[in-house]
Motif scaffolding. Sequence first.
Motif, short mmCIF file in Angstrom:
data_model
loop_
_atom_site.label_atom_id
_atom_site.label_comp_id
_atom_site.label_asym_id
_atom_site.label_seq_id
_atom_site.Cartn_x
_atom_site.Cartn_y
_atom_site.Cartn_z
N ILE A 262 0.84 -1.21 0.00
CA ILE A 262 0.00 0.00 0.00
C ILE A 262 0.87 1.25 0.00
CG2 ILE A 262 -1.63 1.36 1.39
CD1 ILE A 262 -2.82 -1.37 2.31
N VAL A 263 1.88 1.28 0.86
CA VAL A 263 2.77 2.45 0.95
C VAL A 263 3.51 2.64 -0.38
CG1 VAL A 263 4.83 3.37 2.06
CG2 VAL A 263 3.03 2.35 3.45
N SER A 264 4.05 1.56 -0.94
CA SER A 264 4.80 1.66 -2.19
C SER A 264 3.91 2.10 -3.34
CB SER A 264 5.44 0.30 -2.52
OG SER A 264 6.40 -0.06 -1.55
N THR A 265 2.67 1.63 -3.36
CA THR A 265 1.74 2.01 -4.43
C THR A 265 1.37 3.48 -4.32
OG1 THR A 265 0.85 -0.25 -4.43
CG2 THR A 265 -0.43 1.44 -5.56
N ARG A 266 1.17 3.96 -3.10
CA ARG A 266 0.87 5.38 -2.92
C ARG A 266 2.03 6.26 -3.39
NH1 ARG A 266 -1.87 5.01 3.15
NH2 ARG A 266 -3.96 4.33 2.46
#
Length: 303
Positions: A262-266
């Motif tokens: 989730i963090v990497s995608t954001r």
Amino acid sequence: MDKQPVVAFVGATATGKTALAIALAKVLGGEIINADSMQFYRGMDIGTAKATVDERQGIAHHLLDIYDLQVDASVATFQTLARTTIDEIRSRSQAPILTGGSGLYVRAALDTLEFPPTDRALRQGLTAQVEQEGIGPLVDELRRVDPASAQRLQDDRRIIRAIEVHRLTGRTFSSFMPKRQYHPDIPPVVQIGLSIDRPHLHERIEQRVYNMVEGGWLEEVENLQAHGLELAPTASRAIGYRQMLEHLSGTISLQEAIDSTIVSTRRFARRQETWFKADPRVHWIDPQSDHALADIIRLVESS
């Protein structure tokens, strides 16, 4: 006869590019060309949000599932494939609809773009040097010969490539970046940017990652692992797949893999927004608007 316009849907991940592209194709009579570099790979379906056969609603999709995992995707090869596909779709009096969040691939299809040469032996030598000495000496060299690239590039692979290009051509890697100018054979073009406010986009990304896991993503990665995903030169770097591989190896928990994805995608979404919003040719719309499709149709018809 006037050429059908190329419609390019761009913007951050999870903004709904695929759904609107399909809706537009149904209205205009169009065919879709994939410009997401990770959707080239067979078997990488759930984690790349690849449209299922049912979701495609009978609309022809091109440049999906064209590579085995071991193929190293090339922007130059994609450029040739995409432009050939655009010509073929136009020959059928259909509208070519390009969609994807890989900014360089979109521009390779649409813009005048020069590709620097490669030298396998030189690249292998630079890679061996990094393995022995670390990336530091090449970063120092890049700072001397190409400060702009040294400041921008963080990935070892791209730093190696920048040094390779400079040693081969005497030119900076950044000098080969495309100008925002359509290739003469491509227009008319309409670029549609989809933009959602940041908090809502973050929510959509989080929900999508959980939906992927619930939809069998971990099982997909297990199957791909058995077919060599960890050694794949490009596919192994896909956001989320690396995290799921780490979970399968026992390095992190499933929840940690989800949170990291989730963090990497954001972060990736922010980079996409920065890339596409720098292009003044993009028409920005809110994909959640009730009249989003009507607005897009008006833009295309007025091109």
